[in-house]
Write a protein that holds these residues in place. Structure first.
Motif, PDB file in Angstrom:
ATOM      1  N   GLY A 352     -81.720 -41.954  -6.086  1.00 14.08           N
ATOM      2  CA  GLY A 352     -82.734 -40.934  -6.292  1.00 14.08           C
ATOM      3  C   GLY A 352     -83.641 -40.778  -5.085  1.00 14.08           C
ATOM      4  N   TYR A 353     -84.500 -39.760  -5.128  1.00 12.44           N
ATOM      5  CA  TYR A 353     -85.342 -39.394  -3.993  1.00 12.44           C
ATOM      6  C   TYR A 353     -86.813 -39.534  -4.374  1.00 12.44           C
ATOM      7  N   THR A 354     -87.605 -40.046  -3.436  1.00 14.58           N
ATOM      8  CA  THR A 354     -89.048 -40.127  -3.687  1.00 14.58           C
ATOM      9  C   THR A 354     -89.685 -38.767  -3.395  1.00 14.58           C
ATOM     10  N   ARG A 355     -90.919 -38.609  -3.851  1.00 15.81           N
ATOM     11  CA  ARG A 355     -91.664 -37.367  -3.556  1.00 15.81           C
ATOM     12  C   ARG A 355     -91.778 -37.166  -2.050  1.00 15.81           C
ATOM     13  N   GLU A 356     -92.045 -38.270  -1.328  1.00 15.50           N
ATOM     14  CA  GLU A 356     -92.211 -38.181   0.131  1.00 15.50           C
ATOM     15  C   GLU A 356     -90.929 -37.657   0.770  1.00 15.50           C
ATOM     16  N   GLU A 357     -89.791 -38.205   0.339  1.00 17.53           N
ATOM     17  CA  GLU A 357     -88.509 -37.785   0.933  1.00 17.53           C
ATOM     18  C   GLU A 357     -88.233 -36.299   0.669  1.00 17.53           C
ATOM     19  N   ILE A 358     -88.508 -35.885  -0.543  1.00 20.33           N
ATOM     20  CA  ILE A 358     -88.233 -34.474  -0.871  1.00 20.33           C
ATOM     21  C   ILE A 358     -89.187 -33.560  -0.110  1.00 20.33           C
ATOM     22  N   ALA A 359     -90.468 -33.944  -0.103  1.00 13.72           N
ATOM     23  CA  ALA A 359     -91.468 -33.108   0.587  1.00 13.72           C
ATOM     24  C   ALA A 359     -91.097 -32.951   2.059  1.00 13.72           C
ATOM     25  N   ALA A 360     -90.615 -34.022   2.691  1.00 10.42           N
ATOM     26  CA  ALA A 360     -90.257 -33.957   4.111  1.00 10.42           C
ATOM     27  C   ALA A 360     -89.132 -32.943   4.335  1.00 10.42           C
ATOM     28  N   VAL A 361     -88.135 -32.968   3.469  1.00  7.62           N
ATOM     29  CA  VAL A 361     -87.013 -32.028   3.634  1.00  7.62           C
ATOM     30  C   VAL A 361     -87.466 -30.584   3.377  1.00  7.62           C
ATOM     31  N   LEU A 362     -88.343 -30.409   2.411  1.00  9.13           N
ATOM     32  CA  LEU A 362     -88.829 -29.050   2.129  1.00  9.13           C
ATOM     33  C   LEU A 362     -89.860 -28.583   3.149  1.00  9.13           C
ATOM     34  N   GLY A 363     -90.365 -29.521   3.940  1.00 11.93           N
ATOM     35  CA  GLY A 363     -91.377 -29.158   4.919  1.00 11.93           C
ATOM     36  C   GLY A 363     -92.719 -28.817   4.284  1.00 11.93           C
ATOM     37  N   VAL A 364     -93.061 -29.527   3.230  1.00 12.14           N
ATOM     38  CA  VAL A 364     -94.374 -29.315   2.595  1.00 12.14           C
ATOM     39  C   VAL A 364     -95.043 -30.677   2.409  1.00 12.14           C
ATOM     40  N   SER A 365     -96.328 -30.661   2.075  1.00 17.40           N
ATOM     41  CA  SER A 365     -97.003 -31.933   1.812  1.00 17.40           C
ATOM     42  C   SER A 365     -96.674 -32.401   0.392  1.00 17.40           C
ATOM     43  N   VAL A 366     -96.889 -33.686   0.159  1.00 19.38           N
ATOM     44  CA  VAL A 366     -96.636 -34.217  -1.186  1.00 19.38           C
ATOM     45  C   VAL A 366     -97.546 -33.528  -2.206  1.00 19.38           C
ATOM     46  N   ASP A 367     -98.778 -33.239  -1.790  1.00 15.21           N
ATOM     47  CA  ASP A 367     -99.682 -32.522  -2.706  1.00 15.21           C
ATOM     48  C   ASP A 367     -99.127 -31.146  -3.081  1.00 15.21           C
ATOM     49  N   ASP A 368     -98.609 -30.452  -2.086  1.00 18.52           N
ATOM     50  CA  ASP A 368     -98.013 -29.141  -2.370  1.00 18.52           C
ATOM     51  C   ASP A 368     -96.827 -29.282  -3.323  1.00 18.52           C
ATOM     52  N   LEU A 369     -96.024 -30.298  -3.045  1.00 17.16           N
ATOM     53  CA  LEU A 369     -94.855 -30.533  -3.902  1.00 17.16           C
ATOM     54  C   LEU A 369     -95.303 -30.758  -5.345  1.00 17.16           C
TER      55      LEU A 369
END
Ligand code: NG1
Ligand code: MG
Length: 530
Positions: A352-369
């Protein structure tokens, strides 16, 4: 004029399958006489919406892939009068008096509701919330049609529901759809369009705290006796009946309760709502990696505004656009197969993927995610299993198409098309069953929405002659559905009694209701009492 209006029934023969009419007649008489004794006059009409069982296509409606449910006999009835509200409502309000034939379990209530707003407290689990959510949705529609000065009428209501709550047969959608329909009729809409009713019931149910797809409401409203319903959500909601070919041995659908209660309001953050979030995140992730930078997915009707289906469409549109050769064009099943491969190669992390990992790929901050994906409905997770969820969704969407193809082209699959009773269609029946079994495997291992009790019910049934057995509805308990040759129905029932139900602490009523053989039934209807 409604294009496809909810039918007005003249008799119970118009509503139920023939095997159900006698027992329903008794139940309806009881409902009408109870109404009379509670409110002192007869109701004007009864609105009716059934529960459903999903045949195939599990946990893909909120990713906007097509599904194949059917309506069952069990339903929600609302007997309604607008004539007899005794005490006048307060200034600026109308009055809703609502009672349930099961008065000890579901106490009666009276509400004075302001013209312009229906308050629903989704944090308390109160049975009348489902009525209120249908009320709210219907009034929004009526206000759009009639203008802001529209004044809802007061109503007296008596409800009788036979769809078990929390049992995976969609009591909630039946309740919300029947309520919205009742409000429309009570306020003088003679013709209620099925699509409008379904769409408003879908949105309304989200108001009681569930991120639902649209399968249940569609099945409850649109179903036709004797057929399953092929429901599509994109580009817009459509539903068409699909008839079962004649087979030998004949086929029956058995529905078996696990008696493991699955309550979305309690487990949503780790089960249902989390899956909705994971699927939306998987769509965003695949889009970020596989489509050119900055590709915006079309805004869609999925609960979080982004779906695997939306990614799918955008991806193949770009592929075709960029390729000059006509061989680039893939059929829908070929596209889904390709997506399974792309998912395997792209979403490689089994853990699975952490919020940080997903946010990095989407190019957004974790808060935005978090704001975009996890704030509307609370979810609890450290890691999001994007790979597994996307793999299930694409492969399940493909199984739905394969199942549909078998039903619609039985001859090419080896079944008789000419009602020739002597043709043995066992091999054909087994192909249908294999698809259901593959769905169960995927739900258990990949989507992780089964539970040991459901797995056990399926294993017992297969040993006793079921062609295909699987969970139906959200899972994590609730109900299971089984495709069984008619001559094995008794054997499968006996096996469950012996190996499952007798080992559980069940009331006689529970035992009685544990298994039903259901024929595909009709959807919503209005019955004018007069
Ligand atoms: P249940 O829990 O059986 O009502 C739910 C969803 C469906 C669909 C199925 C899984 C609601 C109202 N219904 O069914 O839309 O997503 O799970 O296929 O949330
Ligand atoms: Mg439900």
């Amino acid at each position: 004029m409604a294009a496809d209006p909810v039918p007005h029934a003249r008799s119970l023969e118009d509503i139920y399958t023939h095997d159900a009419v006698a027992s329903q007649t008794k139940r309806w008489r009881h409902l009408l006489s109870e109404f009379q004794s509670i409110y002192g006059q007869a109701p004007d009409f009864v609105s009716r919406s059934p529960g459903r069982v999903n045949i195939i296509g599990e946990h893909i409606d909120y990713s906007l892939y097509s599904v194949l449910p059917m309506a069952i006999t069990a339903d929600v009835l609302l007997a309604v009068s607008t004539a007899g509200v005794q005490k006048p409502a307060k200034e600026g309000t109308y009055k809703i008096q609502i009672a349930n034939v099961q008065a000890s379990k579901f106490p009666a209530h009276e509400f004075d509701i302001p013209y312009d707003a229906v308050e629903i407290d989704a944090t308390v689990h109160e049975w009348t919330n489902y009525f209120k959510s249908g009320l709210r949705g219907a009034l929004e529609l009526l206000r759009r049609k009639r203008g802001p000065d529209f004044r809802p009428r007061s109503m007296q209501i008596l409800l009788d529901g036979t769809v078990p709550a929390g049992g995976g047969l969609s009591s909630s959608a039946a309740f919300v759809s029947a309520s919205a329909l009742a409000v429309m009729i009570a306020n003088g809409e003679e013709q209620v369009d099925k699509t409008e009713l379904t769409e408003l019931a879908i949105v309304s149910e989200r108001a009681v705290g569930v991120n639902s797809g649209g399968m249940d409401q569609s099945a409850s409203v649109f179903s036709k006796r004797g057929s399953a319903l092929f429901v599509s959500f994109s580009p817009k909601l459509t539903a068409r009946p699909v008839y079962f070919p004649k087979t030998n041995p004949e086929l029956a659908f058995l529905i078996a309760q696990s008696f493991v209660a699955a309550d979305k309001h309690v487990t949503g953050p780790i089960h249902y709502n989390l899956r909705v979030v994971e699927c939306s995140l998987a769509a965003a992730y695949l889009n970020a990696v596989l489509n050119p930078p900055g590709t915006q997915l079309p805004g869609d009707a999925a609960p979080l505004g982004i779906s695997l289906h939306g990614f799918h469409e955008a991806y193949f549109a770009l592929q075709e656009h960029n390729s000059s050769s006509s061989s680039a064009h893939k059929s829908l099943p070929e596209q889904l197969e390709a997506l399974v491969g792309l998912t395997r190669d792209t979403l490689t992390k089994e853990e699975g993927y952490t919020r940080e990992e997903i946010a990095a790929v989407l190019g957004v901050s974790v808060d935005d995610l978090n704001r975009r994906f996890t704030s509307r409905f609370p979810v609890r997770a450290e890691r999001f299993k994007l790979r597994q969820r996307a793999l299930h969704v694409f492969s399940e969407a493909l199984r739905v198409l394969q199942f549909l193809d078998l039903l619609e082209h039985p001859a090419s699959a080896g079944a008789s098309h000419d009602h020739n009773e002597t043709t043995d269609t066992t091999a054909y029946n087994q192909r249908l069953g294999d698809l259901l079994n593959a769905t169960q495997d995927s739900c258990r291992d990949v989507y992780e929405c089964s539970c040991p009790e459901i797995d056990e019910l399926c294993a017992i049934a297969r040993r006793a002659g079921s062609y295909g057995s699987r969970l139906t509805g959200a899972g994590w308990g609730g109900c299971s559905v089984h495709l069984v040759p008619a001559d094995k129905v008794a054997a499968v029932r006996d096996a469950w009694n012996r190996e499952y139900y007798s080992k559980r602490d069940l009331t006689p009523e529970q035992k009685e209701a544990a298994v039903v053989v259901s024929r595909p039934g009709n959807g919503s209807a209005v019955y004018l009492v007069a």
